[in-house]
Design a protein around this motif. Structure first.
Motif, PDB file in Angstrom:
ATOM      1  N   TYR A  82     158.841  37.140  16.485  1.00 43.04           N
ATOM      2  CA  TYR A  82     159.731  38.218  16.934  1.00 43.04           C
ATOM      3  C   TYR A  82     159.572  38.459  18.435  1.00 43.04           C
ATOM      4  N   PHE A  83     158.336  38.432  18.909  1.00 46.90           N
ATOM      5  CA  PHE A  83     158.087  38.649  20.336  1.00 46.90           C
ATOM      6  C   PHE A  83     158.741  37.545  21.167  1.00 46.90           C
ATOM      7  N   LEU A  84     158.594  36.298  20.710  1.00 46.43           N
ATOM      8  CA  LEU A  84     159.204  35.183  21.434  1.00 46.43           C
ATOM      9  C   LEU A  84     160.731  35.306  21.417  1.00 46.43           C
ATOM     10  N   GLY A  85     161.287  35.655  20.238  1.00 43.92           N
ATOM     11  CA  GLY A  85     162.733  35.789  20.117  1.00 43.92           C
ATOM     12  C   GLY A  85     163.281  36.899  20.997  1.00 43.92           C
ATOM     13  N   SER A  86     162.547  38.006  21.089  1.00 44.10           N
ATOM     14  CA  SER A  86     163.008  39.135  21.903  1.00 44.10           C
ATOM     15  C   SER A  86     163.047  38.792  23.384  1.00 44.10           C
ATOM     16  N   ARG A  87     162.253  37.798  23.783  1.00 39.45           N
ATOM     17  CA  ARG A  87     162.239  37.365  25.188  1.00 39.45           C
ATOM     18  C   ARG A  87     163.279  36.280  25.456  1.00 39.45           C
ATOM     19  N   MET A  88     163.942  35.817  24.395  1.00 36.99           N
ATOM     20  CA  MET A  88     164.892  34.706  24.548  1.00 36.99           C
ATOM     21  C   MET A  88     166.312  35.109  24.155  1.00 36.99           C
ATOM     22  N   ARG A  89     166.586  36.411  24.100  1.00 34.58           N
ATOM     23  CA  ARG A  89     167.924  36.872  23.746  1.00 34.58           C
ATOM     24  C   ARG A  89     168.940  36.398  24.791  1.00 34.58           C
ATOM     25  N   GLY A  90     170.096  36.013  24.296  1.00 31.80           N
ATOM     26  CA  GLY A  90     171.116  35.455  25.170  1.00 31.80           C
ATOM     27  C   GLY A  90     171.065  33.945  25.247  1.00 31.80           C
ATOM     28  N   MET A  91     170.081  33.343  24.558  1.00 39.56           N
ATOM     29  CA  MET A  91     169.946  31.880  24.577  1.00 39.56           C
ATOM     30  C   MET A  91     170.250  31.276  23.212  1.00 39.56           C
ATOM     31  N   GLN A  92     170.987  32.024  22.360  1.00 39.37           N
ATOM     32  CA  GLN A  92     171.245  31.563  20.997  1.00 39.37           C
ATOM     33  C   GLN A  92     171.922  30.204  20.954  1.00 39.37           C
TER      34      GLN A  92
ATOM     35  N   ASN B   2     171.536  27.685  22.797  1.00 41.89           N
ATOM     36  CA  ASN B   2     170.572  26.592  23.022  1.00 41.89           C
ATOM     37  C   ASN B   2     169.549  26.485  21.903  1.00 41.89           C
ATOM     38  N   LEU B   3     169.601  27.408  20.936  1.00 39.87           N
ATOM     39  CA  LEU B   3     168.600  27.421  19.863  1.00 39.87           C
ATOM     40  C   LEU B   3     169.214  27.196  18.486  1.00 39.87           C
ATOM     41  N   ARG B   4     170.403  26.619  18.439  1.00 44.16           N
ATOM     42  CA  ARG B   4     171.051  26.361  17.148  1.00 44.16           C
ATOM     43  C   ARG B   4     170.274  25.355  16.316  1.00 44.16           C
ATOM     44  N   TRP B   5     169.487  24.514  16.972  1.00 41.87           N
ATOM     45  CA  TRP B   5     168.713  23.499  16.262  1.00 41.87           C
ATOM     46  C   TRP B   5     167.632  24.106  15.364  1.00 41.87           C
ATOM     47  N   THR B   6     167.280  25.360  15.605  1.00 41.01           N
ATOM     48  CA  THR B   6     166.213  25.968  14.801  1.00 41.01           C
ATOM     49  C   THR B   6     166.600  26.098  13.334  1.00 41.01           C
ATOM     50  N   GLY B   7     167.912  26.268  13.052  1.00 38.77           N
ATOM     51  CA  GLY B   7     168.358  26.361  11.659  1.00 38.77           C
ATOM     52  C   GLY B   7     168.083  25.087  10.893  1.00 38.77           C
ATOM     53  N   LYS B   8     168.328  23.931  11.521  1.00 36.21           N
ATOM     54  CA  LYS B   8     168.070  22.647  10.869  1.00 36.21           C
ATOM     55  C   LYS B   8     166.571  22.429  10.656  1.00 36.21           C
ATOM     56  N   VAL B   9     165.790  22.833  11.650  1.00 35.50           N
ATOM     57  CA  VAL B   9     164.334  22.706  11.510  1.00 35.50           C
ATOM     58  C   VAL B   9     163.829  23.560  10.354  1.00 35.50           C
ATOM     59  N   GLN B  10     164.380  24.780  10.226  1.00 32.57           N
ATOM     60  CA  GLN B  10     163.990  25.660   9.124  1.00 32.57           C
ATOM     61  C   GLN B  10     164.311  25.025   7.771  1.00 32.57           C
ATOM     62  N   LEU B  11     165.506  24.425   7.653  1.00 33.65           N
ATOM     63  CA  LEU B  11     165.901  23.826   6.384  1.00 33.65           C
ATOM     64  C   LEU B  11     164.992  22.652   6.028  1.00 33.65           C
ATOM     65  N   ILE B  12     164.665  21.819   7.009  1.00 34.11           N
ATOM     66  CA  ILE B  12     163.776  20.684   6.769  1.00 34.11           C
ATOM     67  C   ILE B  12     162.393  21.166   6.336  1.00 34.11           C
TER      68      ILE B  12
ATOM     69  N   GLY C 278     163.953  38.465  16.340  1.00 37.75           N
ATOM     70  CA  GLY C 278     163.859  38.834  17.743  1.00 37.75           C
ATOM     71  C   GLY C 278     165.127  38.538  18.515  1.00 37.75           C
ATOM     72  N   LEU C 279     165.755  37.397  18.214  1.00 38.91           N
ATOM     73  CA  LEU C 279     166.996  37.030  18.887  1.00 38.91           C
ATOM     74  C   LEU C 279     168.123  37.995  18.538  1.00 38.91           C
ATOM     75  N   GLU C 280     168.170  38.390  17.251  1.00 40.93           N
ATOM     76  CA  GLU C 280     169.246  39.280  16.812  1.00 40.93           C
ATOM     77  C   GLU C 280     169.041  40.697  17.332  1.00 40.93           C
ATOM     78  N   GLY C 281     167.797  41.153  17.361  1.00 39.35           N
ATOM     79  CA  GLY C 281     167.477  42.445  17.958  1.00 39.35           C
ATOM     80  C   GLY C 281     167.999  43.657  17.224  1.00 39.35           C
ATOM     81  N   THR C 282     168.192  43.542  15.907  1.00 40.47           N
ATOM     82  CA  THR C 282     168.751  44.674  15.147  1.00 40.47           C
ATOM     83  C   THR C 282     167.717  45.333  14.227  1.00 40.47           C
ATOM     84  N   VAL C 283     166.476  44.858  14.263  1.00 40.36           N
ATOM     85  CA  VAL C 283     165.468  45.370  13.334  1.00 40.36           C
ATOM     86  C   VAL C 283     165.225  46.863  13.537  1.00 40.36           C
ATOM     87  N   ILE C 284     165.038  47.265  14.798  1.00 43.56           N
ATOM     88  CA  ILE C 284     164.749  48.677  15.076  1.00 43.56           C
ATOM     89  C   ILE C 284     165.919  49.553  14.665  1.00 43.56           C
TER      90      ILE C 284
END
Length: 340
Positions: free
Chosen positions: A15-25, A27-37, A191-197
């Motif tokens: 979450y901490f890493l994602g919160s620092r990378m907001r706006g870079m979604q 460039n991070l679309r590959w994470t979904g495929k990694v999660q599935l694998i 963290g990327l979505e930022g809607t938890v709070i």
């Protein structure tokens, strides 16, 4: 408790890493495929571990029906409990708080209704898109479970003949590493979505209503099953109070001298986790997002958390984690208490 701290810590790091990378979604679309694998490999290893376990395979023909009956009834009751709580809290099936409607008149009424219809249409389109991804995930997970159990039964048993403890240690380590990998990506998405709070502010402590309804549904379903089984009400309630924690609850029940109930507990908890892995995408599509968080019981905070997140939205993982943690804390309290 150490595992709970580990999983929570890993998720917070993500979450901490994602919160620092907001706006870079983009460039991070590959994470979904990694999660599935990673998810497929994790489920494959779980299947291998279950297929290689002589206790699981031996009990399939003797106590399998009892365990399956309890699993189906308890999961249905848990889903129904969350469904009721969700409606009482005015949360829609996508896990969004329904805004209070103010009385307006004339053109304002028409504008408000049209705006509401547009929002509902957008939510439906988003849900359909997510459902398509969920269907492919279900197929991949189901295939991984079947292949893993077959490999465990026919291959692992022969390769590790006489030294199954070594395989259990290796598989356990592999599963834990896989979980940590998946959970860091879940935290990254949050963290990327930022809607938890914002979600916590809207729902607040009411989020605890969902695990409490899972407790009520689980124990109510277990009590109902006792009417049709050769186990006492106390034994059935203790089995249900394991909430899918097959590494702890059966041991507590066995220690109290309930051998048959311990065997049913072990297989029931395995089935609850296994069926949840397969059915979470289906329930998300047909019934509701938050309902998926009650199906796995304690596993909602670890093994099934990535599946909930992938089948629904990142913020629904908050409900799943809170539910899993709450139920995990209750297992070592309720099981001994029920058995006296």
């Amino acid at each position: 408790m150490s595992d709970l701290i580990l999983y929570l810590g890993i998720t917070l790091v993500g979450y901490f890493l994602g919160s620092r990378m907001r706006g870079m979604q983009e460039n991070l679309r590959w994470t979904g495929k990694v999660q599935l694998i990673a998810l497929v490999i994790l489920v494959l290893m779980m299947g291998m571990r279950m297929g290689s376990n002589a206790e699981v395979t031996a009990n399939l023909s003797t106590i399998g029906i009892s365990a399956l009956l309890m699993t189906v009834v308890i999961m249905c009751f848990s889903i129904a409990g969350i469904w009721a709580a969700r409606h009482a809290l005015k949360i829609d099936r996508f896990g969004r708080m329904q805004e209070k409607k103010e009385a307006v008149c004339g053109k304002e009424t028409r504008d408000a209704l049209e705006a509401e219809q547009r929002l509902e249409s957008a939510a439906e389109e988003a849900a359909e898109e997510e459902a398509k991804n969920g269907n492919s995930t279900t197929v991949a997970i189901l295939a991984s479970v079947v292949i893993g159990m077959a490999a465990g039964y026919f291959v692992i048993r022969s390769v590790f003949a006489g030294n199954m403890d070594l395989f259990d240690q290796l598989a356990g380590m592999g599963i834990k590493i896989g979980l940590c990998l998946l959970l860091i990506f879940v935290g990254l998405d949050l963290g990327l979505e930022g809607t938890v709070i914002d979600n916590f502010r809207k729902v607040g402590l009411r989020i605890l209503a969902f695990p409490l309804m899972v407790v009520a549904g689980t124990l109510g379903g277990a009590l109902l099953c006792s009417l049709f089984m050769d186990l006492s009400a106390r034994e059935c309630l203790a089995i249900g109070a394991g909430f899918g924690w097959y590494s702890l609850a059966p041991g507590i029940i066995m220690e109290k001298g309930y051998v048959t109930a311990s065997a049913v507990s072990f297989l029931h908890n395995v089935l609850r986790e296994l069926l949840s892995i397969v059915l979470i995408p289906v329930v998300a599509k047909k019934i509701g997002y938050i309902e998926t968080t009650g199906m796995p019981g304690a596993a909602a905070m670890d093994v099934c958390l990535p599946i909930v997140e992938k089948s629904t939205r990142s913020d629904i993982a908050v409900y799943s984690f809170v539910s899993g943690v709450t139920l995990s804390i209750l297992v070592p309290v309720l099981v001994p208490l029920i058995l006296g």
